[in-house]
Design a protein around this motif. Structure first.
Motif, PDB file in Angstrom:
ATOM      1  N   PRO A   3      44.176  18.472  40.292  1.00 46.83           N
ATOM      2  CA  PRO A   3      43.136  18.272  40.840  1.00 46.83           C
ATOM      3  C   PRO A   3      42.581  17.690  39.776  1.00 46.83           C
ATOM      4  CG  PRO A   3      43.930  20.397  41.394  1.00 46.83           C
ATOM      5  CD  PRO A   3      45.125  19.773  40.376  1.00 46.83           C
ATOM      6  N   GLY A   4      41.740  16.888  39.892  1.00 45.91           N
ATOM      7  CA  GLY A   4      40.576  16.160  38.442  1.00 45.91           C
ATOM      8  C   GLY A   4      41.046  15.249  38.041  1.00 45.91           C
ATOM      9  N   GLU A   5      42.214  14.381  38.644  1.00 47.81           N
ATOM     10  CA  GLU A   5      42.475  13.807  37.968  1.00 47.81           C
ATOM     11  C   GLU A   5      41.569  12.597  38.462  1.00 47.81           C
ATOM     12  OE1 GLU A   5      45.636  11.649  35.456  1.00 47.81           O
ATOM     13  OE2 GLU A   5      45.658  13.902  35.884  1.00 47.81           O
ATOM     14  N   VAL A   6      41.355  11.262  37.448  1.00 51.07           N
ATOM     15  CA  VAL A   6      40.329  10.382  37.989  1.00 51.07           C
ATOM     16  C   VAL A   6      41.636   9.245  38.218  1.00 51.07           C
ATOM     17  CG1 VAL A   6      39.194   8.547  36.920  1.00 51.07           C
ATOM     18  CG2 VAL A   6      39.109  11.033  36.408  1.00 51.07           C
ATOM     19  N   VAL A   7      41.028   8.046  39.639  1.00 53.48           N
ATOM     20  CA  VAL A   7      42.565   6.928  39.896  1.00 53.48           C
ATOM     21  C   VAL A   7      41.186   6.067  39.688  1.00 53.48           C
ATOM     22  CG1 VAL A   7      42.850   5.973  42.229  1.00 53.48           C
ATOM     23  CG2 VAL A   7      43.565   8.999  41.428  1.00 53.48           C
ATOM     24  N   VAL A   8      41.477   4.923  39.265  1.00 55.20           N
ATOM     25  CA  VAL A   8      40.790   3.492  39.158  1.00 55.20           C
ATOM     26  C   VAL A   8      40.657   2.965  40.947  1.00 55.20           C
ATOM     27  CG1 VAL A   8      40.346   1.691  38.429  1.00 55.20           C
ATOM     28  CG2 VAL A   8      41.238   3.163  37.218  1.00 55.20           C
ATOM     29  N   ALA A   9      39.468   2.803  41.770  1.00 54.33           N
ATOM     30  CA  ALA A   9      39.800   2.931  42.703  1.00 54.33           C
ATOM     31  C   ALA A   9      39.450   1.523  43.292  1.00 54.33           C
ATOM     32  CB  ALA A   9      39.445   3.931  43.956  1.00 54.33           C
ATOM     33  N   GLU A  89      42.004  15.990  52.768  1.00 50.16           N
ATOM     34  CA  GLU A  89      41.638  17.374  52.173  1.00 50.16           C
ATOM     35  C   GLU A  89      41.930  16.812  50.708  1.00 50.16           C
ATOM     36  OE1 GLU A  89      41.998  16.929  55.298  1.00 50.16           O
ATOM     37  OE2 GLU A  89      40.523  18.525  55.833  1.00 50.16           O
ATOM     38  N   PRO A  90      43.294  16.632  50.394  1.00 47.72           N
ATOM     39  CA  PRO A  90      44.422  16.550  49.101  1.00 47.72           C
ATOM     40  C   PRO A  90      43.509  14.949  48.915  1.00 47.72           C
ATOM     41  CG  PRO A  90      45.691  14.954  51.282  1.00 47.72           C
ATOM     42  CD  PRO A  90      44.445  16.234  51.947  1.00 47.72           C
ATOM     43  N   LEU A  91      42.830  14.096  49.079  1.00 50.37           N
ATOM     44  CA  LEU A  91      41.911  13.313  48.668  1.00 50.37           C
ATOM     45  C   LEU A  91      41.340  13.859  48.384  1.00 50.37           C
ATOM     46  CD1 LEU A  91      42.790   9.991  51.133  1.00 50.37           C
ATOM     47  CD2 LEU A  91      43.124  10.084  48.853  1.00 50.37           C
ATOM     48  N   GLU A  92      40.723  14.821  48.320  1.00 49.95           N
ATOM     49  CA  GLU A  92      39.627  15.612  47.754  1.00 49.95           C
ATOM     50  C   GLU A  92      39.106  15.789  46.363  1.00 49.95           C
ATOM     51  OE1 GLU A  92      35.802  16.858  50.432  1.00 49.95           O
ATOM     52  OE2 GLU A  92      38.229  18.232  50.720  1.00 49.95           O
ATOM     53  N   SER A  93      40.899  16.323  46.010  1.00 47.48           N
ATOM     54  CA  SER A  93      41.214  16.769  44.665  1.00 47.48           C
ATOM     55  C   SER A  93      40.446  16.109  43.852  1.00 47.48           C
ATOM     56  CB  SER A  93      42.560  17.006  45.087  1.00 47.48           C
ATOM     57  OG  SER A  93      43.178  16.141  44.944  1.00 47.48           O
ATOM     58  N   VAL A  94      40.430  14.521  43.745  1.00 47.63           N
ATOM     59  CA  VAL A  94      40.675  14.428  42.314  1.00 47.63           C
ATOM     60  C   VAL A  94      39.049  12.841  42.330  1.00 47.63           C
ATOM     61  CG1 VAL A  94      43.148  13.602  42.635  1.00 47.63           C
ATOM     62  CG2 VAL A  94      41.888  12.167  43.756  1.00 47.63           C
ATOM     63  N   ARG A  95      38.966  12.271  41.355  1.00 45.32           N
ATOM     64  CA  ARG A  95      38.037  11.844  40.881  1.00 45.32           C
ATOM     65  C   ARG A  95      37.837  10.453  41.017  1.00 45.32           C
ATOM     66  NH1 ARG A  95      36.787  15.517  43.242  1.00 45.32           N
ATOM     67  NH2 ARG A  95      34.826  17.180  42.878  1.00 45.32           N
ATOM     68  N   TYR A  96      37.008   9.334  41.267  1.00 47.12           N
ATOM     69  CA  TYR A  96      37.472   8.003  41.118  1.00 47.12           C
ATOM     70  C   TYR A  96      36.863   7.204  40.793  1.00 47.12           C
ATOM     71  CZ  TYR A  96      39.696   9.622  45.324  1.00 47.12           C
ATOM     72  OH  TYR A  96      40.752  10.049  46.292  1.00 47.12           O
ATOM     73  N   LEU A  97      37.034   6.569  39.775  1.00 46.94           N
ATOM     74  CA  LEU A  97      36.432   4.809  39.547  1.00 46.94           C
ATOM     75  C   LEU A  97      36.123   3.650  40.074  1.00 46.94           C
ATOM     76  CD1 LEU A  97      37.332   5.161  35.876  1.00 46.94           C
ATOM     77  CD2 LEU A  97      35.640   6.503  36.809  1.00 46.94           C
ATOM     78  N   PHE A  98      34.934   3.205  39.920  1.00 53.97           N
ATOM     79  CA  PHE A  98      34.805   2.733  42.195  1.00 53.97           C
ATOM     80  C   PHE A  98      34.074   1.060  41.324  1.00 53.97           C
ATOM     81  CE2 PHE A  98      33.132   1.059  45.546  1.00 53.97           C
ATOM     82  CZ  PHE A  98      34.539   0.400  46.687  1.00 53.97           C
ATOM     83  N   SER A  99      32.709   1.775  40.871  1.00 52.26           N
ATOM     84  CA  SER A  99      31.821   0.999  40.788  1.00 52.26           C
ATOM     85  C   SER A  99      31.206   0.482  39.539  1.00 52.26           C
ATOM     86  CB  SER A  99      30.114   0.641  41.308  1.00 52.26           C
ATOM     87  OG  SER A  99      30.207   2.458  41.596  1.00 52.26           O
ATOM     88  N   SER A 100      31.900   1.922  38.603  1.00 55.92           N
ATOM     89  CA  SER A 100      31.058   1.885  37.294  1.00 55.92           C
ATOM     90  C   SER A 100      32.143   2.102  36.396  1.00 55.92           C
ATOM     91  CB  SER A 100      30.112   2.882  36.978  1.00 55.92           C
ATOM     92  OG  SER A 100      30.029   3.052  35.887  1.00 55.92           O
ATOM     93  N   PRO A 101      32.655   1.973  35.691  1.00 58.03           N
ATOM     94  CA  PRO A 101      33.576   2.784  34.843  1.00 58.03           C
ATOM     95  C   PRO A 101      33.134   3.912  34.233  1.00 58.03           C
ATOM     96  CG  PRO A 101      32.632   1.266  33.099  1.00 58.03           C
ATOM     97  CD  PRO A 101      31.716   0.908  34.984  1.00 58.03           C
ATOM     98  N   SER A 102      32.538   4.722  33.851  1.00 59.43           N
ATOM     99  CA  SER A 102      31.816   5.638  33.826  1.00 59.43           C
ATOM    100  C   SER A 102      30.803   6.964  34.449  1.00 59.43           C
ATOM    101  CB  SER A 102      30.451   5.399  32.620  1.00 59.43           C
ATOM    102  OG  SER A 102      29.750   4.956  32.842  1.00 59.43           O
ATOM    103  N   ALA A 103      31.251   6.504  35.931  1.00 61.38           N
ATOM    104  CA  ALA A 103      30.926   7.105  36.738  1.00 61.38           C
ATOM    105  C   ALA A 103      32.075   8.037  37.772  1.00 61.38           C
ATOM    106  CB  ALA A 103      29.518   6.576  37.596  1.00 61.38           C
ATOM    107  N   ALA A 104      32.433   9.154  37.648  1.00 65.03           N
ATOM    108  CA  ALA A 104      33.668   9.247  38.385  1.00 65.03           C
ATOM    109  C   ALA A 104      33.205   9.971  39.778  1.00 65.03           C
ATOM    110  CB  ALA A 104      34.380   9.919  37.825  1.00 65.03           C
ATOM    111  N   LEU A 105      33.375   9.581  40.985  1.00 63.79           N
ATOM    112  CA  LEU A 105      32.664   9.380  42.369  1.00 63.79           C
ATOM    113  C   LEU A 105      33.585  10.851  43.170  1.00 63.79           C
ATOM    114  CD1 LEU A 105      32.081   6.466  43.003  1.00 63.79           C
ATOM    115  CD2 LEU A 105      30.784   7.946  42.140  1.00 63.79           C
TER     116      LEU A 105
END
Length: 216
Positions: A3-9, A89-105
């Motif tokens: 949980p909380g892992e960051v994915v480059v999306a 639900e499983p996709l809610e457990s992590v955070r995503y980089l999409f439009s900015s390298p510094s804003a995890a969504l």
């Protein structure tokens, strides 16, 4: 994945390429390799089968729902959104980089940024949660008639026009009556291509119409 892992999306920009990270854009790389093995001959059945397989997986479902992979017809996009909703639900457990390298969504923020076009076109009015709006959009796309798709496209076109700067006949192309008339003349295959009201396919169509006006 913890949980909380960051994915480059983002499927066009690889943020912090040197940094170890989960990268969603790796999903279509397999398809490129398979297509190459076929010498790029008759790859459409392979593409469709690969996507259908990927939609049964968490990361494949997310990739095809938020990415820019064609086609974007209403039926296909409905299947993609339904697959994403299945794994919500499983996709809610992590955070995503999409439009900015510094804003995890969060997942909600990611879907809002990447799929707002579909919710605006197919579930106008807002008010519900992002997940509920996407569910509504997916359901409406799944049973859309040609007239339903036409109305969704007409709702989308004013927004799409703001993204196109160099039309030579902007006033004519921006006229809703012109848009409705041109949509009515498309054959079944051409209309199916734009039936999802996806911005990318509509931008292409606007340029087609603009070019046609210049040849008369």
């Amino acid at each position: 994945m913890p949980p909380g892992e960051v994915v480059v999306a983002n499927d066009a920009i690889d943020f912090n390429r040197e940094r170890p990270a989960w990268r969603l854009h790796r999903v279509p790389h397999v398809l490129s390799g398979l297509s190459e093995a076929l010498d790029w001959q008759d790859t459409y059945p392979l593409r469709d089968a690969y996507e259908a397989f990927c939609r049964e997986t968490v990361w494949g479902a997310l990739h095809f729902a938020i990415g820019r992979t064609s086609p974007h017809d209403a039926e296909r996009m409905s299947l993609r959104f339904q697959a994403l909703l299945h794994f919500w639900e499983p996709l809610e457990s992590v955070r995503y980089l999409f439009s900015s390298p510094s804003a995890a969504l969060t997942l909600r923020e990611l879907v809002e940024k990447s799929c707002s076009w579909a919710m605006d076109a197919w579930c106008p009015g807002g008010g519900d949660s992002v997940r509920e709006r996407l569910e509504t959009a997916a359901e409406r796309m799944s049973r859309a008639t040609r007239e339903d798709s036409k109305e969704a496209i007409l709702r989308q076109l004013p927004r799409v026009l703001t993204l196109v700067r160099d039309l030579k006949h902007r006033e004519a192309v921006a006229d809703p009556s012109f848009q409705r008339q041109r949509l009515s003349t498309l054959d079944s295959a051409a209309f199916a291509r734009v039936s999802g009201a996806h911005p990318g396919t509509l931008i292409e169509k606007l340029y087609d119409w603009d070019h046609e006006l210049g040849t008369h």
